[in-house]
Design a protein around this motif. Structure first.
Motif, PDB file in Angstrom:
ATOM      1  N   ALA A   1      -9.104 -59.379 -21.641  1.00 30.61           N
ATOM      2  CA  ALA A   1      -9.928 -58.165 -21.756  1.00 30.61           C
ATOM      3  C   ALA A   1      -9.555 -57.396 -23.029  1.00 30.61           C
ATOM      4  O   ALA A   1     -10.428 -56.912 -23.756  1.00 30.61           O
ATOM      5  CB  ALA A   1      -9.743 -57.294 -20.513  1.00 30.61           C
TER       6      ALA A   1
ATOM      7  N   THR B   1     -14.767 -54.133 -21.821  1.00 27.28           N
ATOM      8  CA  THR B   1     -14.613 -54.779 -20.516  1.00 27.28           C
ATOM      9  C   THR B   1     -13.224 -54.510 -19.956  1.00 27.28           C
ATOM     10  O   THR B   1     -12.367 -53.929 -20.645  1.00 27.28           O
ATOM     11  CB  THR B   1     -14.866 -56.304 -20.636  1.00 27.28           C
ATOM     12  OG1 THR B   1     -14.909 -56.855 -19.317  1.00 27.28           O
ATOM     13  CG2 THR B   1     -13.801 -57.022 -21.445  1.00 27.28           C
TER      14      THR B   1
ATOM     15  N   ILE C   1     -13.294 -60.506 -15.703  1.00 27.53           N
ATOM     16  CA  ILE C   1     -12.870 -61.773 -16.330  1.00 27.53           C
ATOM     17  C   ILE C   1     -12.557 -62.812 -15.251  1.00 27.53           C
ATOM     18  O   ILE C   1     -11.853 -62.516 -14.280  1.00 27.53           O
ATOM     19  CB  ILE C   1     -11.573 -61.572 -17.169  1.00 27.53           C
ATOM     20  CG1 ILE C   1     -11.711 -60.421 -18.172  1.00 27.53           C
ATOM     21  CG2 ILE C   1     -11.143 -62.884 -17.845  1.00 27.53           C
ATOM     22  CD1 ILE C   1     -12.667 -60.655 -19.293  1.00 27.53           C
TER      23      ILE C   1
ATOM     24  N   ASN D   1     -16.489 -63.516 -19.359  1.00 28.11           N
ATOM     25  CA  ASN D   1     -16.596 -62.087 -19.085  1.00 28.11           C
ATOM     26  C   ASN D   1     -18.024 -61.843 -18.603  1.00 28.11           C
ATOM     27  O   ASN D   1     -18.981 -62.110 -19.339  1.00 28.11           O
ATOM     28  CB  ASN D   1     -16.327 -61.291 -20.366  1.00 28.11           C
ATOM     29  CG  ASN D   1     -16.578 -59.815 -20.170  1.00 28.11           C
ATOM     30  OD1 ASN D   1     -15.988 -59.194 -19.297  1.00 28.11           O
ATOM     31  ND2 ASN D   1     -17.483 -59.248 -20.969  1.00 28.11           N
TER      32      ASN D   1
END
Ligand SMILES: Cc1ncc(COP(=O)(O)O)c(C=O)c1O
Length: 382
Positions: free
Chosen positions: A76, A87, A92, A245
């Motif tokens: 991330a 994010t 993830i 993601n």
């Protein structure tokens, strides 16, 4: 007795060619392989050491299905810093290779009857994944004299379009999409509410053009699923480590598929992934520097043979127009059987590649030079 859903799916052309090359090798021929998409460098030592240390600590059990929190946090952070993608680790999933991530995305997004846009030519495994869902692939044109960038994307969008696959830097063309191309795709996705799968596995291997993540563009955060992995940037193909993601609503179905199929990526390999992301990045720069030299040796050599080939801006593939000597399929057969040089026919990546050969220059400069000499001898007889 076998499932019909697999009957029309072709075997991977890159693997087929590499099997043919291996067969000739086993008969004692000195085959130069330009066919596989795999860096020939060793995995950097500090990454191997991290896996060994993890084994020594006894980290050989199941991990949380989406991956160990430390790696998901590192990913991330990388996406925020390197790619301007906002994010957190909660979006993830760590996968055994980017390929698994791509299958999970496609199976989670597409329904039977939907359409997915691929830019022609495209990497060999997207279309089979789309076929498995019962959706249809719509092949959209790219512009050859513009480095195989997409053009007039809107012409390929219908009310059934659910997904656009972006792969920049691109396998097989080495094309790196510029901002205006990505903006054109992003505007359509936003306007028509279409998801974009952005496969960024070659992002670190660029030469003169900057890689831009479409997921960083305004309005694209909720519409982009970004896939990446460790195989190409860190020469870790055999480790099988990738990640995705995904926005919340896609993340949930993906996690169902992930946990019911592979469960997780290998435990100690995930610790190696942290070392790759957080360790010294000069290993990546060194490999890219060498790839650039090889690219130039290859493209200059092809030019001398009268084979047109745009100098690729990224990845480690040259997409060479061999129409002077035949179709990609014919020339690949000729080169394999007479020069013992294995390259992949461009038609394996879509109709736009029929006259091309994909040449992977993930092999030494000496071998590239030797292959060019062998090619010259065979092609002058055509
Ligand atoms: C465009 C593209 N995406 C994904 C992959 C899969 O990579 P991985 O080894 O992480 O599964 C490849 C490998 O060749 C590739 O070329």
């Amino acid at each position: 007795m076998t499932a019909t859903r697999l009957q029309n799916i072709p075997e991977s052309a890159t693997i087929k060619m590499s099997n043919l090359a291996s067969e000739l090798k086993s008969q004692g021929y000195d085959v130069i392989s330009f066919s596989l998409g795999e860096p020939d460098f060793d995995t950097p030592e500090h990454i191997c050491d991290a896996a060994k240390a993890s084994l020594d600590r006894g980290e050989t059990h199941y991990t949380p299905s989406p991956g160990i929190p430390e790696l998901r946090e590192a990913i991330a952070e990388k996406l925020n810093q390197d790619n301007n993608i906002e994010t957190t680790k909660n979006n993830i999933i760590v996968t055994p290779g980017a390929k698994q991530a791509i299958f999970e995305v496609i199976l989670s997004v597409l329904n039977k009857g939907d359409e997915a846009v691929l830019f022609d030519p495209a990497w060999v495994s997207y279309d089979p994944a789309i076929m498995l869902t019962g959706a249809k692939t719509v092949w959209a044109a790219t512009k050859r004299d513009n480095g195989f960038s997409p053009v007039d994307v809107n012409d390929y969008i219908t009310p059934k379009t659910r997904l656009i696959v972006v792969n920049s830097p691109c396998n097989p063309t080495g094309s790196v999409y510029d901002k205006s191309t990505l903006k054109e795709i992003a505007d359509i996705a936003i306007d028509k509410n279409i998801m974009v799968l952005s496969d960024e596995i070659y992002e670190k291997i660029t030469y003169d053009r900057e890689h831009i993540s479409i997921g960083s563009m305004d309005g694209m955060q909720e519409l982009t699923i970004t896939v990446n992995g460790f195989s190409k940037a860190y020469a870790m193909t055999g480790w099988r480590l990738g990640y995705v993601n995904a926005p919340d609503d896609i993340y949930k179905p993906m996690m169902k598929l992930h946990s019911h199929s592979v469960s997780q990526a290998t435990s100690f390999v995930q610790y190696a992934g942290i070392a790759a992301l957080q360790g010294d990045q000069s290993c990546v720069t060194d490999m890219v520097r060498e790839f650039r030299v090889r690219r130039d040796v290859l493209v200059d050599g092809l030019d001398k043979l009268g084979i047109k080939c745009a100098r690729p801006d990224g990845a480690f593939y040259a997409f060479a127009d061999v129409s002077k000597y035949g179709t990609g399929e014919e020339v690949a057969g000729l080169l394999l059987n007479r020069a013992y040089v294995a390259a992949t026919p461009g038609g394996a990546f879509g109709d736009a590649g029929r006259d091309f050969l994909r040449i992977s220059y993930a092999t030494s400069q000496e071998r590239i030079r030797e292959a060019l000499e062998r090619m010259e001898k065979v092609l002058e007889l055509v």
